[in-house]
Design a protein around this motif. Structure first.
Motif, mmCIF file in Angstrom:
data_model
loop_
_atom_site.group_PDB
_atom_site.id
_atom_site.type_symbol
_atom_site.label_atom_id
_atom_site.label_comp_id
_atom_site.label_asym_id
_atom_site.label_seq_id
_atom_site.Cartn_x
_atom_site.Cartn_y
_atom_site.Cartn_z
ATOM 1 N N TRP A 378 0.814 -1.214 0.000
ATOM 2 C CA TRP A 378 0.000 0.000 0.000
ATOM 3 C C TRP A 378 0.848 1.266 0.000
ATOM 4 C CZ3 TRP A 378 -4.490 -0.061 -1.843
ATOM 5 C CH2 TRP A 378 -5.336 -1.160 -1.670
ATOM 6 N N GLN A 379 2.167 1.110 -0.061
ATOM 7 C CA GLN A 379 3.010 2.277 -0.243
ATOM 8 C C GLN A 379 2.848 2.816 -1.659
ATOM 9 O OE1 GLN A 379 4.878 3.831 2.204
ATOM 10 N NE2 GLN A 379 3.635 2.412 3.428
ATOM 11 N N GLN A 380 3.026 4.100 -1.866
ATOM 12 C CA GLN A 380 2.755 4.726 -3.158
ATOM 13 C C GLN A 380 3.580 4.132 -4.289
ATOM 14 O OE1 GLN A 380 3.134 8.951 -2.827
ATOM 15 N NE2 GLN A 380 1.351 9.171 -1.508
ATOM 16 N N SER A 381 4.804 3.726 -4.016
ATOM 17 C CA SER A 381 5.660 3.193 -5.078
ATOM 18 C C SER A 381 5.134 1.883 -5.640
ATOM 19 C CB SER A 381 7.088 2.987 -4.548
ATOM 20 O OG SER A 381 7.081 2.066 -3.467
ATOM 21 N N ALA A 382 4.240 1.195 -4.914
ATOM 22 C CA ALA A 382 3.716 -0.090 -5.369
ATOM 23 C C ALA A 382 2.263 0.005 -5.816
ATOM 24 C CB ALA A 382 3.834 -1.117 -4.243
#
Length: 408
Positions: A378-382
């Motif tokens: 759920w981190q933005q990079s993923a």
């Protein structure tokens, strides 16, 4: 009112779009619970196994006293009307429309959101994660897409049934990456086959407490087995929209049927008291304990047909044996009834789903606090899926505004 499509005003849509969270925190135990199904299509219980499962799950939640809502990005049709007739609220919501989905979430106030297949999780989960953070997110896999498509590729490349059966998707396979990501983003995943369950846990390292075995849900009272002397002909059952079914039918017509003249869906056949002939892939995950180890000896005593053959000659011979041997036919029909009761009894299987959902819901904060892979995703990079969807929404809104300017 329950069972009706809900009309949402533009004011409601704008208000929901401005709010970060539109679903309240969990109700007290005395309050009724609610579940929202999110799908790309309406379930079709008369034409597909996936539709049967989805419809059974929705009606089961209603039977447990939950408020049930069903959202689809497809236009409303007779299948949506059938859900409405069962007391479910139905919503039509286009994909890539945050305000519309926010309004549905505000109306349904779900404790649990169930995504029908991986594609629905990719389409809707990031909105649910943001707008309904306290809702339990459940992925209903239906099939393990990476495994099915990988096997399809083996067959299309000229491989044998045995080679397809031995195929296991590897880490670089894009569909497997997407599927595992969807599983890890979800709090709980419903898995259709014990073979897929073992693969997800043993090969791909998915924690056991994030998975729940949920195959078909068959109600008692299936059709009695016809007398051997009264039956005629062969039957192949399947939805022609499903690629493996089309491949099986073409193979049967091209290679197997001519040999039968010279001398399957399986659960549906058993429900009508009929034995089946299939391959090891067709029978995969449908065996009682231990019966898969010795296919020839256990074919009729512990299963509902013959399943050991991998080529056209063997399948044709198996079909001819069943068709001409009353003792074998009756034994296989009885075996199918036993497997049906042991593996697919609706009361047992739906009870397991209910226990898994309610257990995960009761300990949701604790589960998420220890779900490191899920948190990572759920981190933005993923979250490429989310940003692509947001870009599509912006593009489509601009196109609509431009078209409106031209009309004026």
């Amino acid at each position: 009112m329950p069972g009706a499509s809900t009309a949402l005003s533009s004011r409601t849509l704008r208000a929901c779009a401005r709010r970060k969270h539109v679903v309240r925190c969990f109700c007290t135990a005395a309050d009724s619970r609610s579940v929202l199904f999110l799908a790309r299509v309406w379930p079709e219980p008369s034409s597909s196994a996936a539709g049967v499962r989805s419809y059974a799950l929705a009606t089961a939640f209603a039977g447990w006293g939950w408020d049930v809502s069903y959202l689809s990005s497809a236009r409303r049709n007779a299948h949506a009307d059938s859900l409405a007739a069962e007391g479910c609220r139905v919503f039509c919501c286009p994909i890539n429309r945050e305000a519309e989905l926010a309004a549905v979430l505000a109306e349904a106030q779900p404790h649990v959101c169930i995504f029908d297949r991986m594609e629905s999780e990719e389409t809707f989960s990031f909105r649910v994660h943001e707008l309904a953070p306290t809702a339990l997110r459940v992925l209903d896999m239906q099939d393990m897409v990476a495994l099915r498509r990988g096997r399809q590729a083996v067959v299309e490349a000229g491989g044998s049934v045995a080679e397809a059966l031995a195929h296991v998707p590897t880490a670089e396979y894009n569909i497997l990456q997407r599927e595992l990501a969807a599983i890890h983003r979800s709090d709980l995943t419903l898995v259709c086959s014990p073979v897929e369950m073992a693969l997800l846990q043993g090969r791909y390292g998915v924690p056991a407490d994030k998975l729940c075995l949920a195959p078909f849900f068959m109600r008692p009272g299936h059709q009695p087995s016809p007398v051997f002397a009264a039956r005629r002909h062969f039957m192949s059952i399947g939805n022609w929209k499903h690629a493996p079914n089309m491949d099986a039918a073409a193979w049967a017509c091209r290679e197997i049927w001519p040999q039968i003249r010279d001398a399957g869906k399986i659960v549906d056949a058993w429900a009508h008291g009929l034995p089946v002939v299939t391959t090891p892939i067709g029978a995969e995950g449908m065996h009682l304990d231990g019966s898969a180890a010795e296919p020839q000896a256990a074919a009729h005593s512990a299963w509902g047909g013959l399943w050991a053959s991998c080529d056209a000659d063997g399948l044709a011979a198996d079909a001819a044996r069943l068709y001409t041997d009353p003792a074998l036919w009756n034994a296989c029909a009885a075996g199918g009834a036993r497997v049906l009761l042991r593996l697919y009894d609706a009361g047992t299987r739906l009870g397991a789903v209910r226990a898994a959902v309610e257990g995960a819901l009761a300990k949701l904060r604790e589960r998420r606090a220890h779900d490191y892979y899920g948190s990572l995703l759920w981190q933005q990079s993923a979250r490429a899926t989310e940003f692509f969807a947001r870009w599509l929404e912006l593009k489509e809104n601009r196109a609509a505004a431009s078209q409106g300017d031209k009309i004026m």
